[in-house]
Write a protein that holds these residues in place. Structure first.
Motif, PDB file in Angstrom:
ATOM      1  N   LEU A 206      36.793  44.453  40.739  1.00 34.31           N
ATOM      2  CA  LEU A 206      36.820  44.723  39.332  1.00 34.31           C
ATOM      3  C   LEU A 206      36.079  43.994  39.072  1.00 34.31           C
ATOM      4  O   LEU A 206      35.023  42.974  39.439  1.00 34.31           O
ATOM      5  CB  LEU A 206      37.657  43.542  38.702  1.00 34.31           C
ATOM      6  CG  LEU A 206      39.754  43.421  38.884  1.00 34.31           C
ATOM      7  CD1 LEU A 206      40.455  42.950  38.412  1.00 34.31           C
ATOM      8  CD2 LEU A 206      40.199  45.117  38.480  1.00 34.31           C
ATOM      9  N   ASN A 220      35.794  46.942  32.538  1.00 30.50           N
ATOM     10  CA  ASN A 220      35.707  46.661  33.622  1.00 30.50           C
ATOM     11  C   ASN A 220      36.156  48.427  34.630  1.00 30.50           C
ATOM     12  O   ASN A 220      36.080  49.238  33.182  1.00 30.50           O
ATOM     13  CB  ASN A 220      37.086  46.225  33.784  1.00 30.50           C
ATOM     14  CG  ASN A 220      38.135  46.737  33.028  1.00 30.50           C
ATOM     15  OD1 ASN A 220      38.133  47.453  32.427  1.00 30.50           O
ATOM     16  ND2 ASN A 220      39.694  46.138  33.219  1.00 30.50           N
ATOM     17  N   THR A 222      37.664  49.729  38.684  1.00 26.87           N
ATOM     18  CA  THR A 222      37.912  48.675  39.392  1.00 26.87           C
ATOM     19  C   THR A 222      37.914  49.948  40.854  1.00 26.87           C
ATOM     20  O   THR A 222      37.127  51.302  41.000  1.00 26.87           O
ATOM     21  CB  THR A 222      39.535  48.441  40.130  1.00 26.87           C
ATOM     22  OG1 THR A 222      39.759  48.114  40.635  1.00 26.87           O
ATOM     23  CG2 THR A 222      40.435  50.153  39.463  1.00 26.87           C
ATOM     24  N   PRO A 257      37.124  41.490  34.772  1.00 29.93           N
ATOM     25  CA  PRO A 257      36.949  40.548  36.530  1.00 29.93           C
ATOM     26  C   PRO A 257      36.491  39.268  36.226  1.00 29.93           C
ATOM     27  O   PRO A 257      35.824  39.325  35.041  1.00 29.93           O
ATOM     28  CB  PRO A 257      34.999  41.564  35.977  1.00 29.93           C
ATOM     29  CG  PRO A 257      35.646  43.107  35.277  1.00 29.93           C
ATOM     30  CD  PRO A 257      35.819  42.512  34.614  1.00 29.93           C
ATOM     31  N   ASN A 261      31.400  38.824  39.254  1.00 28.09           N
ATOM     32  CA  ASN A 261      31.386  40.224  39.849  1.00 28.09           C
ATOM     33  C   ASN A 261      30.834  41.162  38.408  1.00 28.09           C
ATOM     34  O   ASN A 261      30.738  42.485  38.165  1.00 28.09           O
ATOM     35  CB  ASN A 261      33.030  41.224  39.275  1.00 28.09           C
ATOM     36  CG  ASN A 261      33.326  40.589  40.460  1.00 28.09           C
ATOM     37  OD1 ASN A 261      33.021  39.580  41.532  1.00 28.09           O
ATOM     38  ND2 ASN A 261      34.844  40.811  41.263  1.00 28.09           N
TER      39      ASN A 261
END
Length: 278
Positions: A206, A220, A222, A257, A261
């Motif tokens: 993420l 976010n 992914t 996340p 990240n």
């Protein structure tokens, strides 16, 4: 979340036409799954269960939960089909594991009975929901091999429990992280906390980046990653970065996340902000 091996960016022989065709075929399949009859675009409500029985406009029955799991009490004229068997009266689903769920059908709709962030929930899914019937696809950057990065999976000595926020305020998710992925992109080195994917050995991350909230969804995105090889090598194809359900509907409990990240560069690849979010 699915993935498909892509050419390494260092390969000067990358066939850009073939690369684009493979991406288009993959993204078409992803869009079809997203807009399927009982996919997330068909969700009409997010109902939090408690010990007090409650009835919802978009699903039959009187719903409640306890330590023994969700319970539905159906009226005389109501029926649910669970595992292919029609049920009436009272039905006990039993305890549901975190991020697990069951589906029960009624007419052309289904109701998802699930557990998220330590809470039991009910999410009906109706094929005729306007979010699904009016869906026209998600915009995305044109596929470009320069956004494919070679990386290495670095496992932790033991998996670590990582707590992350959620699209629903006040909710938290806990994931076991087996390690981090180190990679280089545009001459800079980065690291992402990885979580276990949906097939043995596979991973997903993420993340947010400098495009988040500008051209891509703010909360976010992914990316699915194939299982590392024997040397721990992996490929990150950011052209296949996709939105989670919370990018389309408020009836999602998507994870956010981890702080590690939040990439400081702009990943101008993958899916953009859907029109459903303006």
């Amino acid at each position: 979340m699915t993935t498909q091996t892509s050419p390494q960016p260092q390969d000067a022989t990358v066939d850009r036409e073939l690369f684009g065709t493979q991406w288009s075929e993959w993204h078409d399949r992803h869009e079809q799954n997203r807009a399927s009859e009982h996919g997330f675009l068909a969700v009409t409500g997010l109902h939090w269960l408690s010990g007090i029985p409650a009835r919802f406009d978009d699903a039959p029955g009187l719903w409640s939960t306890s330590d023994d799991g969700p319970v539905v009490v159906l009226a005389e004229d109501e029926t649910l089909v669970i595992d292919g068997v029609p049920v009436s009266g009272e039905h006990r689903f039993g305890p549901i594991e975190e991020r697990g769920g069951r589906l029960a059908s009624f007419g052309d709709a289904v109701v998802e009975v699930a557990r998220r962030g330590g809470n039991d929930i009910v999410r009906p899914r109706h094929p005729e929901h306007p979010l699904r019937t009016q869906y026209r696809g998600t915009p995305a950057y044109l596929p470009d091999p320069r956004w494919v990065a070679a990386g290495r999976f670095v496992p932790f000595d033991e998996p670590r429990a990582v707590t992350v926020g959620a699209a629903v305020e006040g909710l938290q998710h806990v994931y076991d992280s087996p390690g981090v992925i180190e990679f280089e992109l545009r001459g800079e080195r980065f690291s992402l906390v990885a979580f276990n994917g949906y097939t043995p050995g596979a991973l997903f991350v993420l993340f947010t980046d400098a495009t988040s909230g500008v051209t891509t969804y703010a909360a976010n995105r992914t990316l699915s990653i194939d299982a590392p090889d024997d040397d721990g090598l992996v490929t990150l194809d950011f052209n296949r970065a996709v939105n989670l359900p919370c990018a389309y509907t408020d009836f999602a409990t998507c994870p956010l996340p981890p702080a590690e990240n939040r990439l400081p560069i702009g990943i101008e690849a993958g899916e953009k902000t859907p029109s459903e979010r303006g």
